[in-house]
Design an enzyme around this catalytic site. Structure first.
Site, PDB file in Angstrom:
ATOM      1  N   CYS A  65       0.797  -1.039   0.119  1.00  0.00           N
ATOM      2  CA  CYS A  65       0.037  -0.002  -0.268  1.00  0.00           C
ATOM      3  C   CYS A  65       0.998   1.057  -0.095  1.00  0.00           C
ATOM      4  CB  CYS A  65      -1.049  -0.042   1.244  1.00  0.00           C
ATOM      5  SG  CYS A  65      -0.138   0.156   2.801  1.00  0.00           S
ATOM      6  N   ASN A  69       2.311   1.317   4.347  1.00  0.00           N
ATOM      7  CA  ASN A  69       2.430   0.258   4.879  1.00  0.00           C
ATOM      8  C   ASN A  69       2.339   0.332   6.628  1.00  0.00           C
ATOM      9  OD1 ASN A  69       5.337  -2.024   5.909  1.00  0.00           O
ATOM     10  ND2 ASN A  69       3.225  -2.716   5.304  1.00  0.00           N
ATOM     11  N   CYS A 115      -1.585   0.757   7.329  1.00  0.00           N
ATOM     12  CA  CYS A 115      -3.121   0.626   7.328  1.00  0.00           C
ATOM     13  C   CYS A 115      -3.516  -0.643   6.609  1.00  0.00           C
ATOM     14  CB  CYS A 115      -3.780   1.776   7.189  1.00  0.00           C
ATOM     15  SG  CYS A 115      -3.640   3.125   8.233  1.00  0.00           S
ATOM     16  N   ARG A 116      -3.494  -0.340   5.302  1.00  0.00           N
ATOM     17  CA  ARG A 116      -4.001  -1.560   4.388  1.00  0.00           C
ATOM     18  C   ARG A 116      -3.254  -2.579   4.346  1.00  0.00           C
ATOM     19  NH1 ARG A 116      -5.092   2.258  -0.525  1.00  0.00           N
ATOM     20  NH2 ARG A 116      -3.232   2.982   0.501  1.00  0.00           N
ATOM     21  N   SER A 117      -1.996  -2.616   4.233  1.00  0.00           N
ATOM     22  CA  SER A 117      -1.177  -3.762   3.720  1.00  0.00           C
ATOM     23  C   SER A 117      -0.732  -4.566   5.135  1.00  0.00           C
ATOM     24  CB  SER A 117       0.017  -3.390   2.851  1.00  0.00           C
ATOM     25  OG  SER A 117       0.882  -2.358   3.473  1.00  0.00           O
ATOM     26  N   ASP A 170      -8.002   3.961   0.826  1.00  0.00           N
ATOM     27  CA  ASP A 170      -7.186   4.382   1.702  1.00  0.00           C
ATOM     28  C   ASP A 170      -8.013   5.006   3.227  1.00  0.00           C
ATOM     29  OD1 ASP A 170      -5.375   5.715   3.184  1.00  0.00           O
ATOM     30  OD2 ASP A 170      -4.483   6.639   1.782  1.00  0.00           O
TER      31      ASP A 170
HETATM   32  P1  4NP Z   1      -1.977   2.856   3.866  1.00  0.00           P
HETATM   33  O1  4NP Z   1      -2.500   4.312   4.441  1.00  0.00           O
HETATM   34  O2  4NP Z   1      -1.503   3.276   2.607  1.00  0.00           O
HETATM   35  O3  4NP Z   1      -3.077   2.015   3.922  1.00  0.00           O
HETATM   36  O4  4NP Z   1      -0.600   2.385   5.132  1.00  0.00           O
HETATM   37  C1  4NP Z   1      -1.871   5.651   4.565  1.00  0.00           C
HETATM   38  C2  4NP Z   1      -0.918   5.673   5.838  1.00  0.00           C
HETATM   39  C3  4NP Z   1      -0.181   6.887   5.768  1.00  0.00           C
HETATM   40  C4  4NP Z   1      -0.500   7.791   4.694  1.00  0.00           C
HETATM   41  C5  4NP Z   1      -1.363   7.641   3.747  1.00  0.00           C
HETATM   42  C6  4NP Z   1      -1.880   6.361   3.664  1.00  0.00           C
HETATM   43  N1  4NP Z   1       0.125   9.236   4.950  1.00  0.00           N
HETATM   44  O5  4NP Z   1      -0.063   9.929   4.217  1.00  0.00           O
HETATM   45  O6  4NP Z   1       1.058   9.230   5.689  1.00  0.00           O
END
Ligand code: 4NP
Length: 154
Positions: free
Chosen positions: A7, A10, A12-14, A123
């Site tokens: 993702c 790294n 939240c989703r992955s 997201d």
């Molecule tokens: P992820 O979510 O891609 O599912 O881990 C996010 C985590 C952090 C950010 C964006 C999406 N960020 O902008 O910091």
């Protein structure tokens, strides 16, 4: 068989996909036959544990993400893994941009591969609590489908 979930951050989703899929493999007795990891295309959260909202939502469904730490996706992952599953099209594009000429891994969108209701895992980072529940719902469905695929391929 080696599977990498990707993702953006790294956190939240992955990591959710890694934790859920590890549980599925363990329940199926296949944890020694499949290597699982997750990574982010961005480097903002490298070394950090998953987002607190992600960890708590996962915990409510009995998944333990507490030992996971964020790392950034690297070009070498194309040799280290057989299957690279991105959470959204932007993640997939960022992964493909690093694809070396000798890459062996197959890349795909995690949900689209199994023709689920959505093609992408939205997201949840800037949204509310229900976003984290939706991530879990989608990742659980896709993880069941991935387990079926791996059973056929092993
Ligand atoms: P992820 O979510 O891609 O599912 O881990 C996010 C985590 C952090 C950010 C964006 C999406 N960020 O902008 O910091």
């Amino acid at each position: 068989m080696r599977v990498l979930f990707v993702c953006l951050g790294n956190i939240c989703r992955s990591p959710t996909a890694e934790g859920v899929f590890r549980q599925r493999l363990s329940a199926a007795g296949l944890e020694t036959q499949v290597t699982v990891d997750s990574a982010g295309t961005g480097d903002w959260h490298v070394g950090k544990a998953p987002d607190r909202r992600t960890t708590l939502a996962a915990q409510r469904r009995s998944y333990d993400l507490s030992t996971l730490r964020a790392r950034q996706f690297v070009a070498e992952d194309f040799q280290r893994f057989d299957l690279i599953l991105a959470m959204d099209t932007s993640n997939l594009r960022d992964v493909q941009a690093l694809r070396p000429a000798n890459a062996t891994a197959e890349t795909d969108l995690f949900l689209r591969r199994y023709q689920l209701a959505l093609d992408e895992v939205p997201d949840p980072y800037y949204g509310g609590e229900d976003g984290f529940e939706q991530v879990l719902d989608l990742v659980e469905q896709a993880s069941d489908a991935l387990l079926d695929e791996i059973r056929r391929r092993l």
